[in-house]
Scaffold this motif. Structure first.
Motif, PDB file in Angstrom:
ATOM      1  N   ARG A 182      31.559  -1.259  32.080  1.00  0.00           N
ATOM      2  CA  ARG A 182      32.692  -1.121  31.172  1.00  0.00           C
ATOM      3  C   ARG A 182      33.301  -2.472  30.807  1.00  0.00           C
ATOM      4  NH1 ARG A 182      33.436   4.139  31.542  1.00  0.00           N
ATOM      5  NH2 ARG A 182      35.519   4.467  30.746  1.00  0.00           N
ATOM      6  N   TYR A 183      34.024  -2.452  29.684  1.00  0.00           N
ATOM      7  CA  TYR A 183      34.910  -3.562  29.342  1.00  0.00           C
ATOM      8  C   TYR A 183      36.244  -2.978  28.907  1.00  0.00           C
ATOM      9  CZ  TYR A 183      33.368  -2.901  24.411  1.00  0.00           C
ATOM     10  OH  TYR A 183      33.061  -2.391  23.167  1.00  0.00           O
ATOM     11  N   PHE A 184      37.259  -3.811  28.981  1.00  0.00           N
ATOM     12  CA  PHE A 184      38.613  -3.406  28.603  1.00  0.00           C
ATOM     13  C   PHE A 184      38.950  -4.030  27.259  1.00  0.00           C
ATOM     14  CE2 PHE A 184      43.218  -4.270  28.490  1.00  0.00           C
ATOM     15  CZ  PHE A 184      43.694  -2.971  28.606  1.00  0.00           C
ATOM     16  N   HIS A 185      39.411  -3.175  26.335  1.00  0.00           N
ATOM     17  CA  HIS A 185      39.814  -3.643  25.012  1.00  0.00           C
ATOM     18  C   HIS A 185      41.340  -3.612  24.955  1.00  0.00           C
ATOM     19  CE1 HIS A 185      40.162  -4.147  20.733  1.00  0.00           C
ATOM     20  NE2 HIS A 185      38.848  -4.318  20.640  1.00  0.00           N
ATOM     21  N   PRO A 186      42.001  -4.779  24.910  1.00  0.00           N
ATOM     22  CA  PRO A 186      43.464  -4.810  25.001  1.00  0.00           C
ATOM     23  C   PRO A 186      44.187  -4.196  23.802  1.00  0.00           C
ATOM     24  CG  PRO A 186      42.601  -7.015  24.602  1.00  0.00           C
ATOM     25  CD  PRO A 186      41.418  -6.115  24.824  1.00  0.00           C
ATOM     26  N   ARG A 192      30.355  -8.723  23.749  1.00  0.00           N
ATOM     27  CA  ARG A 192      31.016  -7.766  24.640  1.00  0.00           C
ATOM     28  C   ARG A 192      30.008  -7.094  25.574  1.00  0.00           C
ATOM     29  NH1 ARG A 192      35.083  -5.243  20.014  1.00  0.00           N
ATOM     30  NH2 ARG A 192      36.453  -7.071  19.970  1.00  0.00           N
ATOM     31  N   THR A 193      28.835  -6.787  25.048  1.00  0.00           N
ATOM     32  CA  THR A 193      27.775  -6.198  25.868  1.00  0.00           C
ATOM     33  C   THR A 193      27.411  -7.140  27.009  1.00  0.00           C
ATOM     34  OG1 THR A 193      26.861  -4.960  23.982  1.00  0.00           O
ATOM     35  CG2 THR A 193      25.379  -5.363  25.850  1.00  0.00           C
ATOM     36  N   LYS A 194      27.194  -8.399  26.674  1.00  0.00           N
ATOM     37  CA  LYS A 194      26.794  -9.364  27.695  1.00  0.00           C
ATOM     38  C   LYS A 194      27.916  -9.600  28.703  1.00  0.00           C
ATOM     39  CE  LYS A 194      23.500 -12.306  26.647  1.00  0.00           C
ATOM     40  NZ  LYS A 194      22.750 -13.437  26.083  1.00  0.00           N
ATOM     41  N   LEU A 195      29.156  -9.608  28.236  1.00  0.00           N
ATOM     42  CA  LEU A 195      30.280  -9.765  29.159  1.00  0.00           C
ATOM     43  C   LEU A 195      30.334  -8.587  30.134  1.00  0.00           C
ATOM     44  CD1 LEU A 195      33.052 -11.063  26.738  1.00  0.00           C
ATOM     45  CD2 LEU A 195      31.996 -12.349  28.624  1.00  0.00           C
ATOM     46  N   ALA A 196      30.173  -7.376  29.610  1.00  0.00           N
ATOM     47  CA  ALA A 196      30.228  -6.185  30.471  1.00  0.00           C
ATOM     48  C   ALA A 196      29.103  -6.178  31.503  1.00  0.00           C
ATOM     49  CB  ALA A 196      30.181  -4.912  29.630  1.00  0.00           C
ATOM     50  N   THR A 204      38.014  -8.269  30.081  1.00  0.00           N
ATOM     51  CA  THR A 204      38.883  -8.012  28.933  1.00  0.00           C
ATOM     52  C   THR A 204      38.265  -8.740  27.755  1.00  0.00           C
ATOM     53  OG1 THR A 204      40.847  -7.804  30.310  1.00  0.00           O
ATOM     54  CG2 THR A 204      41.205  -8.329  27.980  1.00  0.00           C
ATOM     55  N   VAL A 205      37.976  -8.002  26.686  1.00  0.00           N
ATOM     56  CA  VAL A 205      37.358  -8.603  25.506  1.00  0.00           C
ATOM     57  C   VAL A 205      38.437  -9.044  24.530  1.00  0.00           C
ATOM     58  CG1 VAL A 205      35.221  -7.308  25.789  1.00  0.00           C
ATOM     59  CG2 VAL A 205      37.029  -6.388  24.325  1.00  0.00           C
ATOM     60  N   LYS A 206      38.066  -9.903  23.631  1.00  0.00           N
ATOM     61  CA  LYS A 206      39.001 -10.437  22.650  1.00  0.00           C
ATOM     62  C   LYS A 206      38.919  -9.626  21.371  1.00  0.00           C
ATOM     63  CE  LYS A 206      41.385 -14.076  20.862  1.00  0.00           C
ATOM     64  NZ  LYS A 206      42.325 -13.357  20.057  1.00  0.00           N
ATOM     65  N   PRO A 207      40.033  -9.004  20.974  1.00  0.00           N
ATOM     66  CA  PRO A 207      40.035  -8.360  19.658  1.00  0.00           C
ATOM     67  C   PRO A 207      40.122  -9.420  18.555  1.00  0.00           C
ATOM     68  CG  PRO A 207      42.092  -7.932  20.841  1.00  0.00           C
ATOM     69  CD  PRO A 207      41.259  -8.815  21.707  1.00  0.00           C
ATOM     70  N   TYR A 208      39.879  -9.013  17.338  1.00  0.00           N
ATOM     71  CA  TYR A 208      40.010  -9.932  16.209  1.00  0.00           C
ATOM     72  C   TYR A 208      40.544  -9.166  15.009  1.00  0.00           C
ATOM     73  CZ  TYR A 208      35.638  -7.995  14.373  1.00  0.00           C
ATOM     74  OH  TYR A 208      34.670  -7.157  13.876  1.00  0.00           O
ATOM     75  N   GLU A 209      41.119  -9.885  14.076  1.00  0.00           N
ATOM     76  CA  GLU A 209      41.720  -9.290  12.884  1.00  0.00           C
ATOM     77  C   GLU A 209      40.673  -9.221  11.774  1.00  0.00           C
ATOM     78  OE1 GLU A 209      44.672  -7.930  12.786  1.00  0.00           O
ATOM     79  OE2 GLU A 209      45.178  -8.584  14.825  1.00  0.00           O
TER      80      GLU A 209
END
Length: 178
Positions: free
Chosen positions: A138-142, A79-83, A90-95
């Motif tokens: 920034r990044y967006f967390h859906p 996520r850091t590198k994507l931002a 938009t980052v991918k959440p996980y379970e």
């Protein structure tokens, strides 16, 4: 015995929505840098009996905690590198609860401790190079439907590492393992 919330949140819950100074971010980065060492010193030589002990009633085992930290921080690194390379990705959440049920969470903690050591070395190399302006990327967390600055994410993951370290540390204190 402490209350269940004390066992669940030994350092309190993380509060989102704060802004952080550059100096505060540097302190958070330093906490991220040292966390793998501290965790390895604490649990690296524990046997299966200790590693398979839940840190609280109904909670994960120490083994699951260690594997979870590695998974979580790998996601944070990406996520850091994507931002830093995309405009408000938009980052991918996980379970995480589902991940904890997968077979790799039954392995020795050694691979995850090694991952954390090496991952944090790379992550901190990136984080240490950031300017005050870059920490505002920034990044967006859906899942939460919110944007997070890297400064806030760094604070959150510094908290996250200490939060889970304290789960294991407080368990060790309660059981007279240290």
């Amino acid at each position: 015995m402490p209350e269940n919330d004390d066992l669940r949140y030994p350092i309190g819950q993380f509060t989102f929505g704060h802004s952080y100074t550059f100096d505060q971010s540097k302190e958070h980065i330093a906490a991220i840098a040292i966390m793998p060492h501290n965790l390895t010193e604490l649990v690296g030589k524990w046997g299966d009996n200790r590693l398979d002990t839940p840190y609280r009633p109904g909670g994960w085992t120490v083994r699951q905690l260690v594997h979870h930290i590695a998974d979580s921080h790998m996601n944070a690194y990406v996520r850091t590198k994507l931002a830093l390379t995309e405009e408000v990705p938009t980052v991918k959440p996980y379970e995480e609860g589902e991940w904890a049920m997968l077979p790799d969470y039954e392995l020795s903690v050694a691979p995850s401790l090694v991952i954390l050591s090496n991952l944090h070395q790379r992550w901190v190399a990136v984080l240490d190079s950031l300017t005050e302006q870059q920490l505002q990327r920034r990044y967006f967390h859906p899942a939460s439907k919110k944007e997070f600055s890297l400064a806030e994410a760094v604070s959150n993951y510094a908290w996250h590492g200490e939060h889970h370290y304290q789960h294991a540390y407080q368990l060790a204190l309660r059981n007279h393992w240290i």
